[in-house]
Motif scaffolding. Structure first.
Motif, PDB file in Angstrom:
ATOM      1  N   HIS A 169      10.280  12.236 -21.786  1.00 25.34           N
ATOM      2  CA  HIS A 169       9.254  11.228 -22.061  1.00 25.34           C
ATOM      3  C   HIS A 169       9.187  10.857 -23.538  1.00 25.34           C
ATOM      4  O   HIS A 169       9.110   9.672 -23.884  1.00 25.34           O
ATOM      5  CB  HIS A 169       7.884  11.722 -21.575  1.00 25.34           C
ATOM      6  CG  HIS A 169       6.780  10.779 -21.903  1.00 25.34           C
ATOM      7  ND1 HIS A 169       5.970  10.938 -22.995  1.00 25.34           N
ATOM      8  CD2 HIS A 169       6.378   9.637 -21.285  1.00 25.34           C
ATOM      9  CE1 HIS A 169       5.104   9.947 -23.048  1.00 25.34           C
ATOM     10  NE2 HIS A 169       5.333   9.142 -22.020  1.00 25.34           N
ATOM     11  N   ASP A 170       9.207  11.852 -24.435  1.00 24.54           N
ATOM     12  CA  ASP A 170       9.090  11.557 -25.868  1.00 24.54           C
ATOM     13  C   ASP A 170      10.260  10.709 -26.361  1.00 24.54           C
ATOM     14  O   ASP A 170      10.069   9.741 -27.095  1.00 24.54           O
ATOM     15  CB  ASP A 170       8.998  12.855 -26.675  1.00 24.54           C
ATOM     16  CG  ASP A 170       7.684  13.592 -26.453  1.00 24.54           C
ATOM     17  OD1 ASP A 170       6.721  12.955 -25.959  1.00 24.54           O
ATOM     18  OD2 ASP A 170       7.631  14.799 -26.763  1.00 24.54           O
ATOM     19  N   ALA A 171      11.470  11.063 -25.942  1.00 18.92           N
ATOM     20  CA  ALA A 171      12.638  10.285 -26.363  1.00 18.92           C
ATOM     21  C   ALA A 171      12.586   8.878 -25.784  1.00 18.92           C
ATOM     22  O   ALA A 171      12.899   7.901 -26.477  1.00 18.92           O
ATOM     23  CB  ALA A 171      13.924  10.991 -25.939  1.00 18.92           C
TER      24      ALA A 171
ATOM     25  N   THR B  15       9.914   7.165 -24.867  1.00 19.81           N
ATOM     26  CA  THR B  15       8.835   6.427 -25.537  1.00 19.81           C
ATOM     27  C   THR B  15       9.273   6.000 -26.933  1.00 19.81           C
ATOM     28  O   THR B  15       9.015   4.869 -27.354  1.00 19.81           O
ATOM     29  CB  THR B  15       7.560   7.292 -25.601  1.00 19.81           C
ATOM     30  OG1 THR B  15       7.180   7.630 -24.264  1.00 19.81           O
ATOM     31  CG2 THR B  15       6.431   6.564 -26.273  1.00 19.81           C
ATOM     32  N   ARG B  16       9.937   6.894 -27.645  1.00 16.91           N
ATOM     33  CA  ARG B  16      10.440   6.573 -28.986  1.00 16.91           C
ATOM     34  C   ARG B  16      11.354   5.351 -28.941  1.00 16.91           C
ATOM     35  O   ARG B  16      11.213   4.414 -29.719  1.00 16.91           O
ATOM     36  CB  ARG B  16      11.184   7.786 -29.540  1.00 16.91           C
ATOM     37  CG  ARG B  16      11.918   7.528 -30.817  1.00 16.91           C
ATOM     38  CD  ARG B  16      12.734   8.740 -31.220  1.00 16.91           C
ATOM     39  NE  ARG B  16      13.759   8.310 -32.161  1.00 16.91           N
ATOM     40  CZ  ARG B  16      14.723   9.078 -32.586  1.00 16.91           C
ATOM     41  NH1 ARG B  16      14.804  10.328 -32.176  1.00 16.91           N
ATOM     42  NH2 ARG B  16      15.621   8.621 -33.417  1.00 16.91           N
ATOM     43  N   LEU B  17      12.305   5.365 -28.010  1.00 19.56           N
ATOM     44  CA  LEU B  17      13.247   4.256 -27.895  1.00 19.56           C
ATOM     45  C   LEU B  17      12.530   2.963 -27.496  1.00 19.56           C
ATOM     46  O   LEU B  17      12.751   1.906 -28.102  1.00 19.56           O
ATOM     47  CB  LEU B  17      14.341   4.595 -26.877  1.00 19.56           C
ATOM     48  CG  LEU B  17      15.382   3.504 -26.625  1.00 19.56           C
ATOM     49  CD1 LEU B  17      16.167   3.190 -27.892  1.00 19.56           C
ATOM     50  CD2 LEU B  17      16.320   3.923 -25.512  1.00 19.56           C
TER      51      LEU B  17
ATOM     52  N   ASP C 193       9.412   2.107 -27.887  1.00 18.89           N
ATOM     53  CA  ASP C 193       8.562   1.622 -28.982  1.00 18.89           C
ATOM     54  C   ASP C 193       9.382   0.865 -30.026  1.00 18.89           C
ATOM     55  O   ASP C 193       8.966  -0.184 -30.516  1.00 18.89           O
ATOM     56  CB  ASP C 193       7.818   2.782 -29.645  1.00 18.89           C
ATOM     57  CG  ASP C 193       6.691   3.339 -28.787  1.00 18.89           C
ATOM     58  OD1 ASP C 193       6.316   2.682 -27.781  1.00 18.89           O
ATOM     59  OD2 ASP C 193       6.188   4.448 -29.116  1.00 18.89           O
ATOM     60  N   LYS C 194      10.572   1.382 -30.345  1.00 21.23           N
ATOM     61  CA  LYS C 194      11.434   0.713 -31.327  1.00 21.23           C
ATOM     62  C   LYS C 194      11.983  -0.604 -30.779  1.00 21.23           C
ATOM     63  O   LYS C 194      12.116  -1.577 -31.520  1.00 21.23           O
ATOM     64  CB  LYS C 194      12.563   1.640 -31.764  1.00 21.23           C
ATOM     65  CG  LYS C 194      12.069   2.773 -32.645  1.00 21.23           C
ATOM     66  CD  LYS C 194      13.211   3.665 -33.095  1.00 21.23           C
ATOM     67  CE  LYS C 194      12.683   4.765 -34.017  1.00 21.23           C
ATOM     68  NZ  LYS C 194      13.768   5.583 -34.551  1.00 21.23           N
TER      69      LYS C 194
ATOM     70  N   THR D  24      12.957  -3.160 -33.934  1.00 19.40           N
ATOM     71  CA  THR D  24      13.797  -2.427 -34.886  1.00 19.40           C
ATOM     72  C   THR D  24      15.061  -1.887 -34.244  1.00 19.40           C
ATOM     73  O   THR D  24      15.997  -1.520 -34.946  1.00 19.40           O
ATOM     74  CB  THR D  24      13.009  -1.270 -35.547  1.00 19.40           C
ATOM     75  OG1 THR D  24      12.530  -0.386 -34.531  1.00 19.40           O
ATOM     76  CG2 THR D  24      11.832  -1.806 -36.359  1.00 19.40           C
TER      77      THR D  24
END
Length: 158
Positions: free
Chosen positions: A112-114, A116-118, A120-121, A126
């Protein structure tokens, strides 16, 4: 354009033309009457193919200069596919054992964290994915065409 007409003539009349060069001038001596409409049509097609090839070479050079050589791009693609494969396999294995919604959510948590990180970018602009720039229809067509071509080679060699 003269070069394209020479190629077109040779393509249409390979056994009945004498094509040569005197200095910087080309000459063509037909052994039969020529269909100049067909010659000109083929010459335009050859010129368009040459232009498309030059545009592709220019694009590939730009990719090399800005994104890296083919081996580097392939390495990044390989990393992405392996990451996706392993994390999907983990998710599927965990989902298979889940009995409750809470267990389903727990199964999704490690990646989930990875994810979400992707995302969001990507949302912030970006990070961009090439398939997004190419367009989904073009990407799907490329995938379908290439996959079918590869499968046909496999089918024909077995």
């Amino acid at each position: 354009m003269q070069e394209h007409i020479i190629h077109a003539l040779w393509s249409l009349y390979p056994d009945s033309l004498q094509i040569g060069c005197k200095g910087t001038e080309y000459f063509v001596e037909p052994a039969q009457p020529l269909d100049w409409e067909a010659v000109n049509t083929l010459a335009r097609e050859l010129k368009a193919k040459q232009a498309a090839g030059e545009a592709r070479r220019s694009f590939r050079l730009s990719l090399y200069q800005h994104a890296g050589d083919a081996e580097s791009i392939l390495g990044t693609t390989s990393d992405a596919v392996q990451l996706l494969l392993v994390e999907t396999a983990k998710l599927v294995a965990a989902l298979h054992q889940a009995q409750t919604l809470a267990e389903v959510r727990l199964a999704a948590e490690p990646f989930h964290d990875a994810a979400t990180r992707l995302l969001d970018k990507i949302d912030a602009g970006t990070v961009k994915m090439p398939y997004m720039s190419k367009g989904l229809d073009d990407v799907l067509t490329d995938i379908e065409t290439r996959a079918t071509s590869v499968a046909e080679v496999f089918d024909n060699t077995q």
